[in-house]
Design an enzyme around this catalytic site. Structure first.
Site, PDB file in Angstrom:
ATOM      1  N   ASP A 245       0.753  -1.288  -0.149  1.00 24.60           N
ATOM      2  CA  ASP A 245       0.071   0.065   0.168  1.00 24.60           C
ATOM      3  C   ASP A 245       0.893   1.429  -0.031  1.00 24.60           C
ATOM      4  OD1 ASP A 245      -2.040   2.057   0.402  1.00 24.60           O
ATOM      5  OD2 ASP A 245      -2.620   1.054   2.220  1.00 24.60           O
ATOM      6  N   GLU A 271      -2.011  -0.986  -3.426  1.00 18.78           N
ATOM      7  CA  GLU A 271      -3.117  -0.162  -3.180  1.00 18.78           C
ATOM      8  C   GLU A 271      -2.788   1.328  -3.191  1.00 18.78           C
ATOM      9  OE1 GLU A 271      -4.750  -1.614   0.396  1.00 18.78           O
ATOM     10  OE2 GLU A 271      -5.117   0.364   1.067  1.00 18.78           O
ATOM     11  N   GLU A 300     -10.402   3.837  -0.351  1.00 16.99           N
ATOM     12  CA  GLU A 300     -10.180   4.677   0.839  1.00 16.99           C
ATOM     13  C   GLU A 300     -10.407   6.209   0.835  1.00 16.99           C
ATOM     14  OE1 GLU A 300      -6.419   2.837   2.147  1.00 16.99           O
ATOM     15  OE2 GLU A 300      -6.166   4.834   2.971  1.00 16.99           O
ATOM     16  N   ASP A 323     -15.373   2.207   1.852  1.00 17.53           N
ATOM     17  CA  ASP A 323     -15.115   2.852   3.166  1.00 17.53           C
ATOM     18  C   ASP A 323     -16.360   3.350   3.757  1.00 17.53           C
ATOM     19  OD1 ASP A 323     -12.397   4.575   4.272  1.00 17.53           O
ATOM     20  OD2 ASP A 323     -14.678   4.976   4.756  1.00 17.53           O
ATOM     21  N   ALA A 351     -10.354  -0.626   6.341  1.00 15.69           N
ATOM     22  CA  ALA A 351     -10.593  -0.596   7.582  1.00 15.69           C
ATOM     23  C   ALA A 351      -9.518   0.174   8.427  1.00 15.69           C
ATOM     24  CB  ALA A 351     -11.282  -1.805   8.349  1.00 15.69           C
ATOM     25  N   GLY A 352      -8.583   0.638   7.867  1.00 14.83           N
ATOM     26  CA  GLY A 352      -7.469   1.319   8.565  1.00 14.83           C
ATOM     27  C   GLY A 352      -7.831   2.560   9.124  1.00 14.83           C
ATOM     28  N   GLU A 381     -10.166  -5.734   5.568  1.00 12.37           N
ATOM     29  CA  GLU A 381      -9.049  -5.363   6.225  1.00 12.37           C
ATOM     30  C   GLU A 381      -9.251  -5.140   7.929  1.00 12.37           C
ATOM     31  OE1 GLU A 381      -7.866  -1.396   5.499  1.00 12.37           O
ATOM     32  OE2 GLU A 381      -5.832  -1.712   6.546  1.00 12.37           O
TER      33      GLU A 381
END
Ligand SMILES: C[C@H](O)[C@@H](O)[C@@H](O)[C@H](O)C(=O)O
Ligand SMILES: [Mg+2]
Length: 435
Positions: A245, A271, A300, A323, A351-352, A381
Site C-alpha cells: 500500500d 493499493e 479509501e 469505506d 478499515a485502517g 481489512e
C-alpha cells in the site's frame, strides 16, 4: 414497520482524537503522523432512543468536519426516523443536494464526510429501533426497500434500479457466516513508521494467532520497501498473501517502475499507487502490472459512487475498497457493492482507522449474504487499534470477523473514552500539552 416514530430532537457532535502518532500506529508514506480521530455524532429522539455515528478523520482535520456536521444538523432535526426510512433516497438527497451546502462538494470532501457521519448515526438508530445489528437489518430487508435507499442519480448508465433488484437475492449463506465469520487480513504488523524489530515481533505474533494475509506500507524509500517486503515474505512463506500500500505516493510511471521492482515478493495488489482521482492513471498501472500478476486496489479516498463507477468502467481497479465513512454511509456503499458485482470485481473493504473495522464488517457481511455469495479474492481489512473504546467492539476469531450480535451499527463509543479523548479539553490532550 417501525413501532414508534422516533422524532429527532437534536444532534450533538464532538471532536474525538487519539494520539496514535506518538507510536506511529497508522503511519504510511503520506500520513506520517496520523492521530486517528472521529467527528462523533449522536442523534437524539423524543423516544429516548439514540443513534450513534461518526466519520473517520486525522487530528486537525476533525474540527472542520465537526463544523460541517453542525451545518447539516439543521436538515435532520424535526424529522422522524419513520419519515426518513420511508423515503431514505429522498433523505440522502436532502443532505447531499442542499442548494447552498452542495457547493462545498458536491458529494465529496469535508461535506461528504460529514454526511457520512450523520447518516451513519441514522442507520444506527434504525437498526437499534428494529433491535437488530445493521447487517441483519439489511439481510432481512425486502430488496425493493434496499434499492429505495440508493440514489441512482449519475450511475444509471452503469447500473439501473431493475438490474440492482435482479442482483439482490434473498439471504443464502447466513449460517456459514455465523459459524465461520468473514475472512480478514491484517495491516497492523507493518505501518511505515515501525522498526524492523517491531515488524518481526508483530508478524510472529500475528502468525501465531492464525493470520494468513498481511499488508505492508511502502512508497517512501525503495531500499526500505525491498528490505521490509523481503523480511515479511520470508517470515510468512510463499503461500500466504502479501499486499502492498503506497497511499498515493507516486506518479503513474514511477508507480509502475517501483512496483515492478517489488514484484519478486509476489504482492496480490498494490493499493493507492497514485492520486486517488486519477482513473486513467490507475487504468494504465493496472494494464502494466497485470502481466506480473499484481492487481490495483483503491477506494479509501475514492470520493463517491460516480468515481467508483468510472474506475469500474475503465478497468482501473481489480479490488474495490469501500469505506464506511468516506462514502455517503450505507446508502452510497450499497450502490458501490451492487456496481462492483455487476462488473465482477471483488470488494475488499478499507478499515485502517478508528472504528472502521466496527462499521465495515456489517457491509461486507451483507455483501456476501445478499450480493456476491463469493469469498474468492475477498477479505476485509483489520487493524488492531482502539477497539477497546467501543461498546460493541469487533470480534475476530482465527483471522475472521464474527458477525456482530448487538443492535445497531457498532458505532457507539464508551462515554468515558469520548470524554477522555475529546479535543482539546479531554484529559489525554491536556496531559499531552503539558509534556
Ligand atoms: C492513515 C491511515 O492509517 C492509512 O494509512 C490507512 O487507512 C491505510 O491506507 C489502510 O489501507 O489501512
Ligand atoms: Mg490503504
Amino acid at each position: 414497520m417501525l413501532k414508534m416514530v422516533h422524532k429527532i430532537t437534536h444532534v450533538t457532535v464532538r471532536d474525538v482524537r487519539f494520539p496514535t502518532s506518538l507510536e506511529q500506529h497508522g503511519s504510511d508514506a503520506m500520513h506520517t503522523d496520523p492521530d486517528y480521530s472521529t467527528a462523533y455524532v449522536v442523534v437524539h429522539t423524543d423516544s429516548g432512543l439514540q443513534g450513534f455515528g461518526f466519520t473517520f478523520t486525522l487530528g486537525k482535520g476533525t474540527e472542520i468536519v465537526v463544523c460541517a456536521v453542525r451545518a447539516l444538523a439543521g436538515l435532520v432535526v424535526g424529522k422522524s426516523l419513520q419519515e426518513i426510512v420511508s423515503d431514505f433516497r429522498g433523505f440522502y438527497r436532502l443532505l447531499s443536494s442542499d442548494g447552498q451546502m452542495r457547493w462545498l462538494g458536491p458529494e465529496k470532501g469535508v461535506i461528504h464526510l460529514a454526511t457520512a457521519a450523520v447518516l451513519n448515526a441514522v442507520w444506527d438508530l434504525w437498526a437499534r429501533a428494529e433491535g437488530k445489528p445493521l447487517w441483519k437489518l439489511l439481510v432481512d430487508m425486502d430488496p425493493k426497500q434496499i434499492v429505495s435507499c440508493v440514489d441512482f442519480r449519475y450511475i444509471t448508465d452503469a447500473l439501473t434500479e431493475e438490474e440492482a433488484l435482479d442482483i439482490l437475492v434473498k439471504a443464502q449463506e447466513e449460517d456459514q457466516m455465523l459459524k465461520e465469520g468473514y475472512p480478514a487480513y491484517t495491516t497492523s504488523c507493518a505501518w511505515i513508521g515501525y522498526s524492523d524489530e517491531q515488524l518481526k515481533q508483530l508478524c510472529t505474533d500475528a502468525l501465531k494467532s492464525g493470520w494468513t494475509k498481511f499488508k505492508v506500507k511502502v512508497g517512501a524509500d525503495l531500499e526500505d520497501d525491498t528490505r521490509r517486503c523481503r523480511l515479511i515474505r520470508q517470515m510468512i512463506g510463499p503461500d500466504k498473501t502479501l499486499m502492498i500500500d503506497a497511499n498515493q505516493r507516486w506518479d503513474v510511471s514511477e508507480a509502475i517502475g517501483w512496483v515492478s521492482s517489488l514484484a519478486e515478493f509476489k504482492p496480490l495488489w498494490i493499493e493507492e499507487p497514485t492520486c486517488p482521482d486519477d482513473i486513467l492513471g490507475h487504468a494504465a498501472i493496472s494494464k502494466a502490472l497485470a502481466p506480473l500478476g499484481i492487481g490495483v486496489a483503491t477506494g479509501e479516498q475514492c470520493q463517491n459512487r460516480v468515481m467508483f463507477k468510472q474506475f469500474l468502467q475503465a478497468s482501473a481497479l481489480q479490488f474495490v475498497q469501500i469505506d464506511s465513512c468516506r462514502l455517503g454511509s450505507v446508502n452510497e456503499n450499497l450502490a458501490v457493492l451492487l456496481m462492483a458485482h455487476k462488473f465482477k470485481v471483488p470488494v475488499c473493504p478499507h478499515a485502517g482507522g478508528v472504528g472502521l473495522c466496527e462499521l465495515v464488517q456489517h457491509l461486507i457481511l451483507f455483501d456476501y449474504i445478499c450480493v456476491s455469495g463469493s469469498l474468492s479474492n475477498r477479505m476485509c481489512e483489520y487493524v488492531d487499534h482502539l477497539h477497546e473504546h467501543f461498546t460493541s467492539p469487533v470480534v475476530i476469531h482465527d483471522a475472521h470477523y464474527m458477525p456482530p450480535k448487538d443492535p445497531g451499527y457498532s458505532c457507539e463509543m464508551l462515554e468515558s473514552s469520548v470524554k477522555k479523548h475529546q479535543y482539546p479539553e479531554g484529559d489525554v490532550w491536556k496531559q499531552h500539552k503539558n509534556n
